[in-house]
Design a protein around this motif. Structure first.
Motif, PDB file in Angstrom:
ATOM      1  N   TYR A   1     -16.480   6.352  -0.863  1.00 40.53           N
ATOM      2  CA  TYR A   1     -16.126   7.601  -0.182  1.00 40.53           C
ATOM      3  C   TYR A   1     -17.035   8.749  -0.591  1.00 40.53           C
ATOM      4  N   SER A   2     -17.305   8.868  -1.869  1.00 43.97           N
ATOM      5  CA  SER A   2     -18.098   9.997  -2.352  1.00 43.97           C
ATOM      6  C   SER A   2     -19.569   9.893  -1.980  1.00 43.97           C
ATOM      7  N   HIS A   3     -20.067   8.665  -1.718  1.00 42.88           N
ATOM      8  CA  HIS A   3     -21.472   8.492  -1.360  1.00 42.88           C
ATOM      9  C   HIS A   3     -21.694   8.375   0.146  1.00 42.88           C
ATOM     10  N   ALA A   4     -20.787   7.696   0.854  1.00 38.02           N
ATOM     11  CA  ALA A   4     -21.019   7.380   2.272  1.00 38.02           C
ATOM     12  C   ALA A   4     -20.428   8.414   3.222  1.00 38.02           C
TER      13      ALA A   4
ATOM     14  N   SER B   1     -14.589  14.442   6.803  1.00 36.91           N
ATOM     15  CA  SER B   1     -15.705  13.715   6.182  1.00 36.91           C
ATOM     16  C   SER B   1     -15.942  12.365   6.856  1.00 36.91           C
ATOM     17  N   TRP B   2     -14.875  11.644   7.219  1.00 41.07           N
ATOM     18  CA  TRP B   2     -15.042  10.365   7.907  1.00 41.07           C
ATOM     19  C   TRP B   2     -15.574  10.569   9.329  1.00 41.07           C
ATOM     20  N   SER B   3     -15.189  11.682   9.951  1.00 40.46           N
ATOM     21  CA  SER B   3     -15.695  11.986  11.290  1.00 40.46           C
ATOM     22  C   SER B   3     -17.190  12.262  11.251  1.00 40.46           C
ATOM     23  N   GLN B   4     -17.621  13.052  10.272  1.00 36.63           N
ATOM     24  CA  GLN B   4     -19.039  13.405  10.174  1.00 36.63           C
ATOM     25  C   GLN B   4     -19.917  12.178   9.975  1.00 36.63           C
ATOM     26  N   SER B   5     -19.446  11.225   9.200  1.00 34.59           N
ATOM     27  CA  SER B   5     -20.256  10.036   8.923  1.00 34.59           C
ATOM     28  C   SER B   5     -20.038   8.943   9.971  1.00 34.59           C
TER      29      SER B   5
ATOM     30  N   MET C   1     -14.351   4.526  19.797  1.00 35.67           N
ATOM     31  CA  MET C   1     -15.488   4.842  20.663  1.00 35.67           C
ATOM     32  C   MET C   1     -16.340   5.963  20.086  1.00 35.67           C
ATOM     33  N   ASP C   2     -15.706   6.883  19.364  1.00 38.07           N
ATOM     34  CA  ASP C   2     -16.464   7.973  18.734  1.00 38.07           C
ATOM     35  C   ASP C   2     -17.162   7.526  17.456  1.00 38.07           C
ATOM     36  N   SER C   3     -16.786   6.346  16.957  1.00 30.05           N
ATOM     37  CA  SER C   3     -17.472   5.798  15.778  1.00 30.05           C
ATOM     38  C   SER C   3     -18.819   5.221  16.199  1.00 30.05           C
ATOM     39  N   ASP C   4     -19.662   4.984  15.215  1.00 29.90           N
ATOM     40  CA  ASP C   4     -20.998   4.470  15.532  1.00 29.90           C
ATOM     41  C   ASP C   4     -21.450   3.560  14.395  1.00 29.90           C
ATOM     42  N   ILE C   5     -21.564   2.273  14.691  1.00 26.66           N
ATOM     43  CA  ILE C   5     -21.922   1.290  13.664  1.00 26.66           C
ATOM     44  C   ILE C   5     -23.274   1.593  13.024  1.00 26.66           C
ATOM     45  N   ASP C   6     -24.251   1.963  13.842  1.00 23.91           N
ATOM     46  CA  ASP C   6     -25.595   2.221  13.308  1.00 23.91           C
ATOM     47  C   ASP C   6     -25.582   3.403  12.333  1.00 23.91           C
ATOM     48  N   ILE C   7     -24.828   4.456  12.684  1.00 20.07           N
ATOM     49  CA  ILE C   7     -24.751   5.621  11.789  1.00 20.07           C
ATOM     50  C   ILE C   7     -23.975   5.270  10.528  1.00 20.07           C
TER      51      ILE C   7
ATOM     52  N   LYS D   1     -26.292   3.673   8.168  1.00 17.59           N
ATOM     53  CA  LYS D   1     -27.233   4.620   7.551  1.00 17.59           C
ATOM     54  C   LYS D   1     -26.561   5.379   6.406  1.00 17.59           C
ATOM     55  N   PHE D   2     -25.302   5.782   6.607  1.00 18.43           N
ATOM     56  CA  PHE D   2     -24.576   6.441   5.517  1.00 18.43           C
ATOM     57  C   PHE D   2     -24.310   5.471   4.372  1.00 18.43           C
ATOM     58  N   ALA D   3     -24.079   4.209   4.713  1.00 15.96           N
ATOM     59  CA  ALA D   3     -23.827   3.206   3.681  1.00 15.96           C
ATOM     60  C   ALA D   3     -25.033   3.045   2.750  1.00 15.96           C
TER      61      ALA D   3
END
Length: 904
Positions: A701-704, A739-743, A793-799, A802-804
């Motif tokens: 959570y703190s990194h991704a 925070s989860w929305s932004q990532s 639908m608002d989530s994005d696997i590719d993004i 990248k956060f991971a």
């Protein structure tokens, strides 16, 4: 034309309006020398994302503004779509509207007298809060409103070419001002700023929106052929009142002082008295009936004479201002009396000022009856109705101020009071429930206070008693009309509620009849709610309050955010659904109605979404005539910044409430359905907790996510954590969702359900088939699935991936990200299966919306990940560079939240 073709026309309008706004924006950029920016905006140019620009800060700002322009185009298109749809297909075709509601009732054969009676019993209350989810500056919100009005103005087909050019120039000027103003708060807004923002809506938006909503109801009523005299005067209409938390909500907010509470109550009162005064002036101007040509009732003339004598010279001036115009004279004298009310001049006794808003309403109703008797009924409807309705809805208080504090804070306060009064074993927080109840029951039989007036006990006690003393001063002067509820956050037991009465006794408010309301937030507290409510309603203190009231209704607040963080979205919603049923049955057994106060946030995972669908999905029979609902953060501007949008959202709230109150609970409980949902919710919670209880979860959570940036953002006056501790439990639910929305994980809105549905299908195939049928005719389940799907639908696997990459521990990265992504795919597939069609064919509107935003969001997210990595590397060693990257990240957060149309 069909509904589908009209919808397609709406999509095309959004594109055309957005392209026009984009072209104007580019013209503005070119005019200020930012020509390079024009070529790299990733909206109408697929190659733009690959191009580089020397200032990422300016690029981010430009994309953020483009997103806002797209939002304006969508809002305008939605308004035009509703207008055209009603014109072509009838008012009953607008989902959730008064037209649909009345048409549905008529089709069901409901008696019009029964409907009219029900409408008069409805009371809805939107409660505006200042939770820190509004990332945009107030000045920028004003610019948005002005631009929207210009976009609407441009719809007029009769403008000449020079007028069109002028409109365009005004847009360019506004956009230039916007560009040089900047979007985000680089300093935290003061409480006064947040309060000022809400005052704009209370004073400038809601009175007009109520008026237009009333017109919509009246039009629907007459269109259905119902008797017009059943819906004619203010007392025939549903009541809408407004509430506020700014100045009263102090749960984890150290800056809400007793003095700020007192000033807020005074500001509310003075603001609405000024509005009423202005409307009375306008009323006097319209009532130009002459006594030379109209026979005026002698009793009415006598009332004018009596009032004039009472006010002496002031009264004579009021009468002399309009000789031979008795109606104007009467209103002039009401203005004199209102002025005495405003300045608290009680020298002439109760006849010389208005003790309450009901006193003024009585005078206006007397005026109405005289006009009706004279045959001037249309004048009364046109000019008197609006001010009567204003006072009915806003009183002399404008908005009811709720007082909210956490139960743990109250425990500290009473411990300090006990210590100061010499009480042995004063650490109340360590007592068990039995000891607490013995103490409270004993204390509540006495009226003596603990403390000598002026005694200071400690920070918490001084604050609690301080703001309640300010409430006491207000109530002594003006009554309880301006005070909402005293809400106890994290209510876990009966003692949490009874303790409030000890505080009320301490300041002299125990018998004032103020509402004390539990806030049930966690899954366990929701389940314990019926037992808490039973014990509370049966307590002698509350029974006395019930006996002293003609229409006692107990308020219970339901928390969507913490229950979601605790158990995931399905477990949260299902337990809230059952709590509504169980709390309603509990109260009904004692002859009490429950007013549910829904603590909804802006995002789906915090209870957000379209209000009429939210209301339709409630358990039948659980909604009494009264309801409260929070309106939080950026959703205030989204719902109410523009007049017609504000009218639409108020109509959805009022009509949806009325429609739901007509539903009755089923005679028998569908045990099989509840077993299915209980099993699925348990599975979902277990899978959800596998992630949160994982020993490496906080590392993930703190990194991704950019939670460390959000904690430094300036989007609200309230701290991000309740006590400042860096733990998941202490973190507020708003930055958690933000925070989860932004990532682009959005996992607070879906995680746990995918694996649960997969497991449920394998273990209970017949029950799984029933879930498919339930999705067709059970609003709760259908609405929930669509909301969860929207988050997916608002989530994005590719993004996400990248956060991971920001996670330092390779094992954590591989294990937890795989868990999340697997659940994501399972959830999408299972919802497609249950709803019977692929998302691409069911969610055309959502898909079109995503296409317009996808490329720009991708560009910003990639930049955000890059800057996060750089900022975290140097923030402890290079203060100057760290500050630079932090500002860039704050700008990125704002632009992304605009593009995603939401924050926390």
């Amino acid at each position: 034309m069909t509904k589908v073709s009209l919808q397609q026309k709406g999509f095309e309008k959004i594109k055309l309006d957005f392209q026009y706004l984009l072209s104007v924006f580019k013209e503005m950029l070119a005019s200020i020398g930012e020509t390079d920016l024009v070529d790299i905006l990733p909206f109408d140019n697929l190659d733009a994302a690959a191009k580089k620009y020397s200032s990422n800060e300016k690029m981010t700002q430009a994309i953020g503004i483009c997103f806002e322009l797209l939002n304006l185009a969508e809002e305008n298109a939605a308004t035009q779509y509703r207008r055209e749809s009603e014109t072509k297909f009838g008012i009953e075709t607008t989902r959730g509207s008064w037209g649909e509601t009345l048409h549905q009732w008529k089709t069901e054969g409901l008696n019009e007298e029964k409907i009219a009676k029900k409408l008069r019993e409805i009371l809805v209350m939107p409660v505006l809060t200042a939770h820190p989810t509004e990332a945009k500056r107030l000045t920028v919100l004003d610019i948005h409103r002005e631009l929207y009005l210009l976009l609407v103005k441009r719809e007029n087909p009769n403008w000449s070419t020079s007028e069109q050019a002028q409109l365009k120039q005004e847009m360019i000027s506004l956009m230039e001002r916007w560009w040089f103003t900047g979007e985000i708060y680089l300093q935290k807004p003061r409480l006064e700023d947040e309060r000022g923002n809400l005052m704009h809506y209370f004073v400038n938006v809601f009175p007009e929106a109520v008026r237009l909503t009333d017109q919509r109801l009246q039009h629907a009523w007459t269109t259905m052929g119902y008797a017009p005299e059943l819906l004619e005067w203010p007392e025939h209409f549903p009541v809408i009142k407004f509430g506020s938390w700014v100045g009263g909500d102090r749960d984890g907010h150290p800056f809400v002082t007793p003095q700020f509470t007192a000033s807020t109550l005074r500001l509310h009162r003075q603001a609405i008295l000024k509005v009423i005064q202005e409307q009375l002036f306008d009323l006097a101007a319209e009532l130009s009936i002459s006594s030379y040509i109209t026979s005026i009732p002698k009793g009415f003339l006598k009332d004018i004479e009596t009032m004039a004598k009472l006010f002496g010279e002031e009264g004579q001036k009021a009468v002399d201002r309009n000789p031979s115009e008795p109606f104007r004279q009467y209103v002039n004298l009401l203005l004199v009396r209102l002025n005495h009310t405003t300045i608290d001049n009680h020298a002439l006794g109760e006849a010389g000022y208005f003790k309450s808003s009901n006193d003024l309403l009585s005078e206006l109703q007397k005026l109405r009856q005289v006009l009706i008797d004279l045959g001037a009924k249309q004048m009364a409807k046109q000019w008197l109705f609006p001010i009567e309705r204003l006072i009915q809805c806003f009183g002399f208080h404008l908005a009811k101020l709720d007082i909210r504090q956490n139960s743990t804070y109250h425990e500290k306060a009473i411990s300090q009071m006990l210590a100061s009064s010499g009480y042995e074993n004063s650490n109340y927080g360590e007592w068990d429930e039995d000891k607490r109840l013995d103490f409270l029951n004993n204390e509540l039989t006495s009226n003596r206070p603990f403390l000598v007036s002026g005694t200071s006990c400690g920070l918490e006690a001084d604050n609690v008693l301080g703001y309640l003393r300010e409430v006491k001063l207000y109530v002594d002067l003006y009554g309880t009309e301006g005070i909402g509820s005293i809400i106890v956050s994290m209510t876990r037991s009966l003692s949490d509620l009874l303790l409030v009465y000890v505080f009320l006794r301490e300041v002299g408010l125990k018998d004032a009849g103020l509402m004390v309301a539990p806030l049930l937030e966690t899954i366990d507290d929701l389940n314990a709610g019926p037992d808490i409510l039973t014990a509370y309603l049966n307590h002698p203190v509350v029974k006395q309050q019930r006996d002293n009231s003609d229409s006692f209704t107990q308020e219970v607040m339901l928390g969507y955010s913490d229950s979601n963080k605790d158990g995931g979205i399905l477990t949260s919603r299902w337990n809230i659904y059952k709590a509504e049923e169980n709390l309603t049955k509990t109260a009904e057994a004692l002859g009490v109605k429950v007013c549910f106060f829904h603590g909804r946030g802006g995002t789906i995972s915090r209870g957000g979404g379209k209000v009429h669908r939210f209301l339709d999905s409630m358990p039948p029979g659980s909604l009494s005539d009264h309801i409260k609902m929070t309106v939080q953060g950026e959703t205030i501007a989204n719902q109410f910044a523009n007049r017609l949008t504000a009218t639409y959202n108020l109509e959805m709230f009022m009509a949806g409430t009325a429609r739901q109150t007509m539903k009755t609970a089923p005679k028998a409980k569908d045990t099989e359905l509840y077993n299915i949902m209980d099993t699925l919710a348990d599975m979902s919670r277990i899978n959800y907790r596998k992630l949160l209880d994982h020993p490496k979860f906080m590392d993930l959570y703190s990194h991704a996510t950019p939670i460390d940036v959000l904690e430094l953002s300036k989007i609200g006056s309230r701290p991000a954590r309740r006590t400042g501790q860096r733990t998941l439990n202490d973190l507020r639910s708003i930055p958690w969702v933000f925070s989860w929305s932004q990532s682009r994980f959005n996992l607070s809105g879906w995680f746990g359900l995918g694996a649960a549905l997969d497991e449920f299908q394998q273990e209970h195939p017949k029950d799984y088939e029933r879930l498919k049928k339930l999705a067709e005719d059970w609003p709760f389940w259908k609405y929930l699935l669509i909301q969860i799907e929207s988050n997916l639908m608002d989530s994005d696997i590719d993004i996400m991936k990248k956060f991971a990459e920001l996670i330092e521990d390779a094992q954590t990265k591989e294990e937890l990200i795989e868990l999340i992504i697997n659940d994501y795919h399972s959830c999408l597939q299972e919802i497609d299966d249950i709803l019977g069609e692929p998302v691409a064919t069911r969610r055309i509107s959502k898909m079109e919306d995503m296409k317009l935003r996808k490329l720009a969001l991708k560009s910003l997210s990639e930049l955000q990940v890059d800057y996060l990595k750089k900022w975290r590397t140097i923030r402890e060693t290079d203060a100057k560079q760290s500050d630079y990257y932090l500002v860039q990240l704050l700008i990125l957060i704002n632009a992304l939240s605009t593009g995603l149309k939401g924050t926390g």
